[in-house]
Design an enzyme around this catalytic site. Sequence first.
Site, PDB file in Angstrom:
ATOM      1  N   LYS A  87      28.341  52.544 -23.703  1.00 54.18           N
ATOM      2  CA  LYS A  87      28.194  53.894 -24.223  1.00 54.18           C
ATOM      3  C   LYS A  87      26.757  53.791 -24.914  1.00 54.18           C
ATOM      4  O   LYS A  87      26.514  53.046 -25.748  1.00 54.18           O
ATOM      5  CB  LYS A  87      29.238  54.349 -25.177  1.00 54.18           C
ATOM      6  CG  LYS A  87      29.246  55.869 -25.462  1.00 54.18           C
ATOM      7  CD  LYS A  87      30.576  55.902 -26.175  1.00 54.18           C
ATOM      8  CE  LYS A  87      30.684  57.462 -26.649  1.00 54.18           C
ATOM      9  NZ  LYS A  87      31.772  57.514 -27.619  1.00 54.18           N
TER      10      LYS A  87
HETATM   11  C1  E4P Z   1      33.345  60.463 -28.125  1.00 48.45           C
HETATM   12  O1  E4P Z   1      32.902  59.912 -26.966  1.00 48.45           O
HETATM   13  C2  E4P Z   1      32.658  60.639 -29.038  1.00 48.45           C
HETATM   14  O2  E4P Z   1      31.895  59.669 -29.924  1.00 48.45           O
HETATM   15  C3  E4P Z   1      33.523  61.536 -30.084  1.00 48.45           C
HETATM   16  O3  E4P Z   1      34.195  62.567 -29.274  1.00 48.45           O
HETATM   17  C4  E4P Z   1      32.791  62.172 -31.134  1.00 48.45           C
HETATM   18  O4  E4P Z   1      33.696  63.089 -31.977  1.00 48.45           O
HETATM   19  P1  E4P Z   1      33.593  63.633 -33.301  1.00 48.45           P
HETATM   20  O5  E4P Z   1      32.480  64.789 -33.269  1.00 48.45           O
HETATM   21  O6  E4P Z   1      34.942  64.277 -33.826  1.00 48.45           O
HETATM   22  O7  E4P Z   1      33.232  62.500 -34.326  1.00 48.45           O
END
Ligand code: E4P
Length: 218
Positions: A87
């Site tokens: 990622k």
């Molecule tokens: C996942 O890939 C993301 O990092 C995550 O959904 C972010 O979520 P948040 O905005 O609730 O922190």
Amino acid sequence: MKFFIDTANLAQIREAQELGILDGVTTNPSLMAKEGIKGEENILKHYKDICEIVDGHVSAEVISTEFNGMISEGEKLAALHPQIVVKIPATKDGIKAIKYFSDNGINTNCTLVFSVGQALLAAKAGATYVSPFVGRLDDISNDGVELIEQIVYLYKTYNFETQVLAASIRHTMHIIQCAEVGADVATCPLNAILGLLKHPLTDSGLQKFLDDYKKVNG
Ligand code: E4P
């Protein structure tokens, strides 16, 4: 639409896996910290533990912000397990790193995407997934679901293979709306997934069936 769970909590990942609907997991440094996972060795072990629970892709995020660091970190993460997806943030170095990994057969998830332009570059670079953050856009009075719709349309128009992974999902309506506009994946907290099942008519209907059965069968 595929369902990923957005957590580093092993018990929640197991619960979603046992439900039989789980296609993968996304994590980020904040979610890892929330579980108290710290130190490189523990972090790497935790990713491996997650991979042992689920069958699908598991996103593991790099901490480096410059190209060389992203590459060495991402290669280490990818070598952990075939299910790992590296990622990488939607920055200039991030796009270069996504291109490098794409050329080398390593799956990537371009994260922190808040615009169509970022999604376009991620797809051009060969990202496996692009993660627009629905909830964080809604938080600042933008329309997160509309962004998902725009990216889905763009990718269809140009036949990009990059999958649209709706992230920062906060509640059940986000999941339903993202499905309606054609997201390939939604990554969700467990309570939002389970929330899809909730309906008072299901509860009252079930109670009535059980009561009627008892009346006759004791
Ligand atoms: C996942 O890939 C993301 O990092 C995550 O959904 C972010 O979520 P948040 O905005 O609730 O922190």
